[in-house]
Design a protein around this motif. Structure first.
Motif, PDB file in Angstrom:
ATOM      1  N   VAL A  49       2.047  -5.175   3.712  1.00 27.87           N
ATOM      2  CA  VAL A  49       1.719  -6.409   2.989  1.00 27.87           C
ATOM      3  C   VAL A  49       1.415  -6.082   1.533  1.00 27.87           C
ATOM      4  O   VAL A  49       0.590  -5.221   1.235  1.00 27.87           O
ATOM      5  CB  VAL A  49       0.496  -7.115   3.626  1.00 27.87           C
ATOM      6  N   ARG A  50       2.120  -6.780   0.627  1.00 26.59           N
ATOM      7  CA  ARG A  50       1.826  -6.704  -0.805  1.00 26.59           C
ATOM      8  C   ARG A  50       1.859  -8.103  -1.388  1.00 26.59           C
ATOM      9  O   ARG A  50       2.574  -8.980  -0.881  1.00 26.59           O
ATOM     10  CB  ARG A  50       2.841  -5.813  -1.543  1.00 26.59           C
ATOM     11  N   VAL A  51       1.108  -8.292  -2.466  1.00 24.80           N
ATOM     12  CA  VAL A  51       1.040  -9.601  -3.113  1.00 24.80           C
ATOM     13  C   VAL A  51       1.589  -9.482  -4.531  1.00 24.80           C
ATOM     14  O   VAL A  51       1.177  -8.608  -5.299  1.00 24.80           O
ATOM     15  CB  VAL A  51      -0.409 -10.135  -3.133  1.00 24.80           C
ATOM     16  N   LEU A  52       2.549 -10.344  -4.855  1.00 29.35           N
ATOM     17  CA  LEU A  52       3.149 -10.397  -6.196  1.00 29.35           C
ATOM     18  C   LEU A  52       2.903 -11.794  -6.755  1.00 29.35           C
ATOM     19  O   LEU A  52       3.620 -12.740  -6.425  1.00 29.35           O
ATOM     20  CB  LEU A  52       4.652 -10.105  -6.113  1.00 29.35           C
ATOM     21  N   GLY A  53       1.865 -11.923  -7.561  1.00 33.08           N
ATOM     22  CA  GLY A  53       1.531 -13.240  -8.110  1.00 33.08           C
ATOM     23  C   GLY A  53       1.229 -14.230  -6.999  1.00 33.08           C
ATOM     24  O   GLY A  53       0.308 -14.038  -6.210  1.00 33.08           O
ATOM     25  N   ASN A  54       2.058 -15.301  -6.909  1.00 32.23           N
ATOM     26  CA  ASN A  54       1.829 -16.332  -5.887  1.00 32.23           C
ATOM     27  C   ASN A  54       2.664 -16.091  -4.627  1.00 32.23           C
ATOM     28  O   ASN A  54       2.842 -16.993  -3.809  1.00 32.23           O
ATOM     29  CB  ASN A  54       2.126 -17.723  -6.469  1.00 32.23           C
ATOM     30  N   LYS A  55       3.189 -14.876  -4.486  1.00 26.57           N
ATOM     31  CA  LYS A  55       4.016 -14.550  -3.325  1.00 26.57           C
ATOM     32  C   LYS A  55       3.337 -13.459  -2.496  1.00 26.57           C
ATOM     33  O   LYS A  55       2.852 -12.470  -3.042  1.00 26.57           O
ATOM     34  CB  LYS A  55       5.398 -14.059  -3.760  1.00 26.57           C
ATOM     35  N   THR A  56       3.333 -13.645  -1.189  1.00 24.11           N
ATOM     36  CA  THR A  56       2.827 -12.638  -0.265  1.00 24.11           C
ATOM     37  C   THR A  56       4.004 -12.114   0.554  1.00 24.11           C
ATOM     38  O   THR A  56       4.725 -12.891   1.177  1.00 24.11           O
ATOM     39  CB  THR A  56       1.745 -13.227   0.664  1.00 24.11           C
ATOM     40  N   ILE A  57       4.204 -10.809   0.509  1.00 25.47           N
ATOM     41  CA  ILE A  57       5.340 -10.153   1.177  1.00 25.47           C
ATOM     42  C   ILE A  57       4.810  -9.425   2.411  1.00 25.47           C
ATOM     43  O   ILE A  57       3.828  -8.698   2.329  1.00 25.47           O
ATOM     44  CB  ILE A  57       6.016  -9.141   0.229  1.00 25.47           C
ATOM     45  N   VAL A  58       5.478  -9.626   3.543  1.00 27.45           N
ATOM     46  CA  VAL A  58       5.072  -8.985   4.804  1.00 27.45           C
ATOM     47  C   VAL A  58       6.314  -8.381   5.451  1.00 27.45           C
ATOM     48  O   VAL A  58       7.291  -9.104   5.700  1.00 27.45           O
ATOM     49  CB  VAL A  58       4.458 -10.016   5.786  1.00 27.45           C
ATOM     50  N   THR A  59       6.307  -7.069   5.723  1.00 30.51           N
ATOM     51  CA  THR A  59       7.480  -6.466   6.357  1.00 30.51           C
ATOM     52  C   THR A  59       7.068  -5.346   7.312  1.00 30.51           C
ATOM     53  O   THR A  59       5.921  -4.924   7.334  1.00 30.51           O
ATOM     54  CB  THR A  59       8.483  -5.861   5.337  1.00 30.51           C
ATOM     55  N   ASN A  60       8.057  -4.838   8.041  1.00 26.46           N
ATOM     56  CA  ASN A  60       7.789  -3.749   8.992  1.00 26.46           C
ATOM     57  C   ASN A  60       8.206  -2.380   8.457  1.00 26.46           C
ATOM     58  O   ASN A  60       8.470  -1.458   9.229  1.00 26.46           O
ATOM     59  CB  ASN A  60       8.494  -4.018  10.334  1.00 26.46           C
ATOM     60  N   ASP A 116      -5.570  -2.478   1.024  1.00 28.09           N
ATOM     61  CA  ASP A 116      -5.095  -1.769  -0.164  1.00 28.09           C
ATOM     62  C   ASP A 116      -4.883  -2.817  -1.256  1.00 28.09           C
ATOM     63  O   ASP A 116      -3.846  -3.472  -1.289  1.00 28.09           O
ATOM     64  CB  ASP A 116      -3.787  -1.036   0.168  1.00 28.09           C
ATOM     65  N   GLY A 117      -5.895  -3.011  -2.103  1.00 29.34           N
ATOM     66  CA  GLY A 117      -5.829  -4.103  -3.079  1.00 29.34           C
ATOM     67  C   GLY A 117      -5.790  -5.430  -2.344  1.00 29.34           C
ATOM     68  O   GLY A 117      -6.567  -5.661  -1.416  1.00 29.34           O
ATOM     69  N   ASP A 118      -4.835  -6.304  -2.715  1.00 25.57           N
ATOM     70  CA  ASP A 118      -4.664  -7.580  -2.008  1.00 25.57           C
ATOM     71  C   ASP A 118      -3.812  -7.429  -0.760  1.00 25.57           C
ATOM     72  O   ASP A 118      -3.634  -8.388   0.001  1.00 25.57           O
ATOM     73  CB  ASP A 118      -4.005  -8.623  -2.932  1.00 25.57           C
ATOM     74  N   GLY A 119      -3.236  -6.235  -0.547  1.00 22.33           N
ATOM     75  CA  GLY A 119      -2.375  -6.018   0.609  1.00 22.33           C
ATOM     76  C   GLY A 119      -3.005  -5.069   1.608  1.00 22.33           C
ATOM     77  O   GLY A 119      -4.230  -4.869   1.624  1.00 22.33           O
TER      78      GLY A 119
END
Length: 238
Positions: free
Chosen positions: A77-88, A52-55
């Motif tokens: 997973v979602r990407v915010l600029g230079n940050k990659t967020i991963v959660t359950n 889904d996009g970068d995530g």
């Protein structure tokens, strides 16, 4: 802390639940993250990961069999600029929106607690990878009940600055299978990370419990350029 064998850790635990691994390749050049989901119920097992996009997001494999989407359909997973967020869970969005408003990873999670799925009260586990000017840091968080007491939320954040090459950390939702499911305890576990994304994907998928594994996401991010490679494995595939 002594490093554990990921293969042994996964192959000897029938139900770690959902897990996040974050680390760095032995050559030091890539930031690494992996996220897997498992399921015991038909509803939990009826899922796949899709890009889904970068995530990525979870999706019902068979939409006609989807019962309750509230805790199983989300963007891990979602990407915010230079940050990659991963959660359950849907706290991916909470972190994304908070950090977009200049809040920290920890501050963003203050509005959330564990999942409202009594009697398990599944912990919310979250990770963040931050790459900037060829430097790399990451953090992991767990929000969990106080041994099954829904009135008490325990919040732990583990931050890793300039992580060592070849090392990573692994956190998951449950200690093991059980009724109710016992929440994860302690610090994230120290694990080894290989240079090869295919080898890492295979190691994880092969050792996850055959009956309970559902989907796996692995990403290697070039610390110098931000370019990334992603692997997705779904037990349910068309």
């Amino acid at each position: 802390m002594k490093a554990i064998s990921l293969a042994q850790e996964l192959s000897t635990n029938a139900y770690p639940g959902r897990g996040i691994i974050i680390g760095r390749t032995p050559d030091g050049k890539k930031a690494v993250t992996a996220y897997f989901i498992m399921g015991r119920s038909a509803n939990s097992r009826n899922r796949i990961f899709v890009e889904d996009g970068d995530g990525i997001r979870t999706q019902a494999y068979d939409p006609s069999k989807l019962e309750d989407p509230s805790l199983i359909i989300y963007a891990p997973v979602r990407v915010l600029g230079n940050k990659t967020i991963v959660t359950n869970g849907d706290q991916t969005d909470t972190i994304y929106e908070g950090m977009d408003r200049q809040m920290t990873f920890e501050q963003s999670l203050r509005s959330r607690t564990f999942e409202p799925d009594a009697p398990n009260y599944t912990p919310r586990i979250s990770g963040i990878l931050h790459i900037e000017s060829s430097t790399y840091n990451y953090a992991l968080s767990i929000l969990k009940s106080n041994r099954g007491d829904p009135d008490s939320c325990q919040r732990f954040t583990f931050a890793y600055e300039h992580p060592k090459a070849g090392e990573g950390h692994f956190i998951h939702t449950y200690q093991q299978d059980g009724n109710p499911l016992p929440s994860y305890e302690g610090e994230p576990k120290l694990v080894s990370i290989p240079d090869d994304i295919d080898a890492f994907t295979k190691l994880l998928w092969t050792n996850l419990n055959e009956d309970n594994k559902v989907s796996l996401f692995v990403r290697y991010i070039d610390i110098a350029t931000g370019d990334f490679e992603t692997k997705i494995v779904n037990k349910n595939s068309h």
